[in-house]
Design an enzyme around this catalytic site. Structure first.
Site, PDB file in Angstrom:
ATOM      1  N   HIS A  48      -0.561  52.158 -43.928  1.00 18.74           N
ATOM      2  CA  HIS A  48      -0.839  50.900 -44.616  1.00 18.74           C
ATOM      3  C   HIS A  48       0.443  50.288 -45.163  1.00 18.74           C
ATOM      4  O   HIS A  48       0.695  50.289 -46.367  1.00 18.74           O
ATOM      5  CB  HIS A  48      -1.861  51.129 -45.741  1.00 18.74           C
ATOM      6  CG  HIS A  48      -3.241  51.348 -45.226  1.00 18.74           C
ATOM      7  ND1 HIS A  48      -4.208  52.029 -45.917  1.00 18.74           N
ATOM      8  CD2 HIS A  48      -3.822  50.987 -44.047  1.00 18.74           C
ATOM      9  CE1 HIS A  48      -5.321  52.072 -45.208  1.00 18.74           C
ATOM     10  NE2 HIS A  48      -5.103  51.447 -44.072  1.00 18.74           N
ATOM     11  N   HIS A 131     -12.295  52.789 -46.678  1.00 22.16           N
ATOM     12  CA  HIS A 131     -10.992  53.378 -46.355  1.00 22.16           C
ATOM     13  C   HIS A 131     -11.102  54.175 -45.053  1.00 22.16           C
ATOM     14  O   HIS A 131     -12.074  54.908 -44.833  1.00 22.16           O
ATOM     15  CB  HIS A 131     -10.524  54.293 -47.490  1.00 22.16           C
ATOM     16  CG  HIS A 131      -9.069  54.646 -47.414  1.00 22.16           C
ATOM     17  ND1 HIS A 131      -8.607  55.642 -46.590  1.00 22.16           N
ATOM     18  CD2 HIS A 131      -7.982  54.146 -48.046  1.00 22.16           C
ATOM     19  CE1 HIS A 131      -7.295  55.744 -46.716  1.00 22.16           C
ATOM     20  NE2 HIS A 131      -6.889  54.843 -47.601  1.00 22.16           N
ATOM     21  N   GLU A 133      -9.663  56.805 -43.983  1.00 16.63           N
ATOM     22  CA  GLU A 133      -9.776  58.268 -44.129  1.00 16.63           C
ATOM     23  C   GLU A 133     -11.220  58.679 -44.388  1.00 16.63           C
ATOM     24  O   GLU A 133     -11.712  59.662 -43.827  1.00 16.63           O
ATOM     25  CB  GLU A 133      -8.892  58.750 -45.275  1.00 16.63           C
ATOM     26  CG  GLU A 133      -8.938  60.261 -45.468  1.00 16.63           C
ATOM     27  CD  GLU A 133      -8.193  60.722 -46.704  1.00 16.63           C
ATOM     28  OE1 GLU A 133      -8.702  61.615 -47.403  1.00 16.63           O
ATOM     29  OE2 GLU A 133      -7.093  60.180 -46.975  1.00 16.63           O
ATOM     30  N   THR A 176      -8.095  61.928 -50.031  1.00 12.07           N
ATOM     31  CA  THR A 176      -6.888  62.604 -50.526  1.00 12.07           C
ATOM     32  C   THR A 176      -6.121  61.785 -51.557  1.00 12.07           C
ATOM     33  O   THR A 176      -5.338  62.338 -52.324  1.00 12.07           O
ATOM     34  CB  THR A 176      -5.936  62.926 -49.358  1.00 12.07           C
ATOM     35  OG1 THR A 176      -5.626  61.722 -48.651  1.00 12.07           O
ATOM     36  CG2 THR A 176      -6.559  63.940 -48.420  1.00 12.07           C
ATOM     37  N   CYS A 204      -4.816  65.271 -52.362  1.00 11.58           N
ATOM     38  CA  CYS A 204      -3.525  65.787 -51.903  1.00 11.58           C
ATOM     39  C   CYS A 204      -2.631  66.107 -53.091  1.00 11.58           C
ATOM     40  O   CYS A 204      -2.536  65.325 -54.044  1.00 11.58           O
ATOM     41  CB  CYS A 204      -2.857  64.762 -50.990  1.00 11.58           C
ATOM     42  SG  CYS A 204      -1.231  65.269 -50.409  1.00 11.58           S
ATOM     43  N   SER A 232      -2.699  49.366 -49.058  1.00 14.46           N
ATOM     44  CA  SER A 232      -2.505  50.786 -49.327  1.00 14.46           C
ATOM     45  C   SER A 232      -3.306  51.210 -50.553  1.00 14.46           C
ATOM     46  O   SER A 232      -3.028  50.772 -51.678  1.00 14.46           O
ATOM     47  CB  SER A 232      -1.019  51.096 -49.542  1.00 14.46           C
ATOM     48  OG  SER A 232      -0.849  52.394 -50.053  1.00 14.46           O
ATOM     49  N   SER A 233      -4.289  52.079 -50.329  1.00 13.41           N
ATOM     50  CA  SER A 233      -5.141  52.541 -51.425  1.00 13.41           C
ATOM     51  C   SER A 233      -4.342  53.284 -52.486  1.00 13.41           C
ATOM     52  O   SER A 233      -4.495  53.043 -53.683  1.00 13.41           O
ATOM     53  CB  SER A 233      -6.245  53.454 -50.866  1.00 13.41           C
ATOM     54  OG  SER A 233      -6.969  54.059 -51.911  1.00 13.41           O
ATOM     55  N   ASN A 234      -3.445  54.186 -52.043  1.00 11.88           N
ATOM     56  CA  ASN A 234      -2.715  54.986 -53.039  1.00 11.88           C
ATOM     57  C   ASN A 234      -1.731  54.127 -53.822  1.00 11.88           C
ATOM     58  O   ASN A 234      -1.455  54.393 -54.994  1.00 11.88           O
ATOM     59  CB  ASN A 234      -2.024  56.181 -52.375  1.00 11.88           C
ATOM     60  CG  ASN A 234      -0.803  55.790 -51.570  1.00 11.88           C
ATOM     61  OD1 ASN A 234       0.292  55.671 -52.091  1.00 11.88           O
ATOM     62  ND2 ASN A 234      -1.000  55.592 -50.273  1.00 11.88           N
TER      63      ASN A 234
END
Length: 664
Positions: A48, A131, A133, A176, A204, A232-234
């Protein structure tokens, strides 16, 4: 203004691996003749980050949205977020080649939910249902996973959930990159409803470290800058954390989104970046902020006095000077340094690219910095060198890299006795043969012409010497990879591994970057003389983690634990009166042991061998002989099965008599 970068900012292990594998595919494709080149695609964004995907597109990697858009012979690079199980099946049916860059930690989640689904258990996925993932993970449990995004959804699901007796405990896994606080809040809801479950905390470790570092830094600075892609989720979660701990937090894609005038209002500025943000974007933001720092102005009178003092003296050899270009000739550049003699910068003291002339690099009026080689007190000018200046700076950089234990990128230019000469800018360094790799290297020729990251292990600028180590980088990378893998291993996990080598006492299995011992006693429920009886080098197997000792770096694995225990089948597969076929595996004075299947033996007593008196078992039976026997008794408490060959002989005689009677 002070700029502080958070720990663990930028690419994580999984993203870095995805980029490296993709760049390797680009390189291989570029080396192919034009008529042999293949189509390279990612299905959706590889990571992302728009800047990264644009660079990949420029290098020939296209982007499709469905595997149906690919054709036979095409190569699809599976993104680090993973794909559903059906994606792989469809790729095989179409004839598409796959390069799987799925993060190893995401792959572990796929294994967990796949096994739970096969066992008929409910799967709960904590994360965002949009998402990639989470979508991929749901595809590994037959699309039956319950996706919970927040506390409200947890409340609704818990209200309607009824704990069953036959479907086992629900398995909970996590996206994660979610915040640990979200998982804790959802678990508190389930606990309040007294729902029993099995939790696999698959957040993670690198994500947790990045979020914790962001929180710590945000609490200490006046302004927090979070760099990441809006998709980007994170990265967005980092921004949420930054806002929580710092009043002035901003989210930017790159330097174009940052208001530099706004930045100058703050004294301490923190920087962090999402796992899909490349280092060059982070460096670009920091560099632009640093270049625009407002500094105090000096008194003009002090500057004027300094200029007069400088004009009265000549610089000494080794001194770094600055001047203005007043003439550019074919073989030298004349520089006014504000003193009574001009500087002469000859062509052989300048780094030029092939075909470049001095006039291509220098223009009248340019400001130039150089190192004094010779200060002439006569009528001549002052001899200058750009190369020596660059070399000086390069050695300073090397010392800093050595002190900070940072890596540098070098080119292996030639092999010498005992190692390789490597080039870093204007400096050459020596890499001993023992430091070229983390494996044994017989000849250094294979490295010549390549580039690689190395560590600086010794610098002597007075003698113009530097020593590098590529092995140190490889060892450090492997150590970090192993640490990440260890942090995500748990006793009881079923993991996929590859059989690497054998010993007399077992097999060593690679489970994603670390080796575990599969002892011979844990391979099969039966007795084995050597692991090769059931395994081969390169086999991909599912094993259970039996024990972990991170301090000693030891992992104990089990293969038989992934299969039913033979005695659990007795009563359904084997019953009294049943005639079975088995192999004689042991001869005793009182009888013979017959193997029904691996790990399950029965005893034929000497009195049950034949319809006659038997004085010696070995006269009638041999080890390895396959015989038929009837099950006479099963003692499940003592794990004993009594067999009779004699009983089958009576049955055969009765059958023979009946057949004779019918014929007559």
């Amino acid at each position: 203004m002070e700029i502080i970068t958070a720990d663990h900012a930028g690419f994580c292990f999984g993203v870095r691996r995805a980029i490296e594998l993709t760049e390797e595919q680009i390189r291989l494709n570029n080396e192919r003749p034009d008529d042999k080149k293949i189509s390279l695609y990612t299905c959706g964004q590889l990571i992302h980050n728009r800047a990264v995907t644009e660079r990949l597109r420029e290098n020939g990697v296209g982007e499709i949205q469905s595997i149906d858009q690919a054709g036979p012979g095409d190569t699809i690079i599976i993104r680090s977020h993973g794909e559903p199980e059906e994606f792989y099946k469809k790729a095989e049916a179409i004839g598409v080649n796959l390069v799987d860059t799925t993060c190893v930690f995401v792959g572990r989640i796929h294994q967990l939910v796949h096994q739970a689904a096969e066992e008929g258990r409910k799967v709960i996925i904590v994360g965002s249902r949009d998402h990639q993932e989470v979508i991929a993970t749901n595809g590994w449990c037959q699309w039956k996973g319950v996706i919970i995004q927040d506390v409200e959804e947890a409340e609704k699901w818990a209200e309607n959930f009824e704990q069953g007796q036959d479907d086992g405990l629900p398995l909970i896994v996590c996206q994660t990159t979610i915040r640990r606080e979200l998982l804790d809040d959802i678990l508190r809801v389930l606990d309040r409803y007294e729902i029993r479950y099995e939790l696999k905390n698959t957040i993670c470790n690198a994500t947790r470290e990045r979020q914790d570092a962001c929180a710590r830094l945000a609490a200490e600075v006046d302004m927090m800058v979070v760099i990441g892609d809006p998709n980007s989720s994170n990265s967005k979660k980092l921004y949420e954390i930054a806002k929580k701990y710092c009043k002035h937090a901003v989210f930017v894609r790159d330097i174009s989104d940052l208001e530099l005038k706004e930045v100058h209002k703050y004294n301490r500025i923190g920087i962090t970046a999402g796992a899909s943000t490349p280092a060059w974007i982070i460096k670009e933001v920091i560099s632009s902020m640093s270049q625009n720092v407002i500094t105090d102005e000096k008194n003009p009178m002090f500057d004027y006095m300094d200029q007069i003092e400088d004009s009265l003296r000549l610089p000494k050899p080794g001194e770094i000077v600055e001047g203005e270009v007043i003439d550019v000739l074919d073989n030298e550049v004349i520089i006014n340094m504000g003193c009574k003699k001009d500087g002469i910068l000859r062509k052989d003291e300048v780094t030029l690219e092939e075909g470049q002339k001095l006039s291509d690099v220098f223009k009248v009026g340019d400001t130039v910095e150089a190192k004094v080689m010779k200060s002439d007190e006569g009528d001549g000018g002052i001899s200058l060198s750009k190369k020596k200046l660059e070399m000086n700076e390069n050695y300073k950089e090397l010392k800093e890299f050595m002190e900070n234990k940072e890596s540098i990128n070098v080119e292996f230019i030639r092999a010498v006795n005992g190692g390789v000469i490597a080039q870093y800018k204007q400096v050459t360094g020596f890499i001993p043969m023992s430091q070229l790799s983390d494996r044994y290297v017989e000849k250094a020729d294979e490295f010549i012409g390549q580039r690689a990251d190395v560590k600086v292990i010794r610098v002597d600028d007075r003698r113009n010497r530097a020593v590098f180590s590529r092995k140190a980088v490889l060892v450090e990378e492997k150590r970090k990879q192993v640490e990440e893998i260890w942090a995500n291993l748990n006793v009881g996990d079923i993991v996929e591994g590859k059989v690497m080598r054998f010993t007399d006492y077992g097999a060593f299995v690679d489970i994603g970057g670390v080796d575990g011992l599969l002892h011979i006693s844990e391979i099969s429920w039966g007795k084995l003389k050597h692991p090769q009886e059931v395994l081969s080098i390169g086999d991909i197997i599912n094993v259970k983690i039996l024990a972990l000792n991170e301090e000693k770096g030891k992992i104990s694995l089990g293969l038989k634990q992934t299969q039913p225990e033979p005695w659990s089948l007795v009563g359904t597969k084997y019953v009294v009166g049943q005639v079975i076929e088995g192999k004689v595996v042991q001869i005793k004075e009182y009888g013979a042991f017959v193997e029904l299947e691996a790990g399950l033996d029965g005893l034929v007593h000497i009195s049950e061998i034949a319809n006659k008196r038997v004085d010696s078992v070995s006269d009638e039976l041999q080890v390895g002989q396959v015989i038929k026997a009837k099950i006479m008794d099963i003692d499940t408490d003592r794990h004993r099965i009594s067999l009779s060959i004699k009983a089958t002989l009576s049955d055969d005689e009765d059958d023979a008599e009946e057949e004779t009677a019918e014929e007559n």
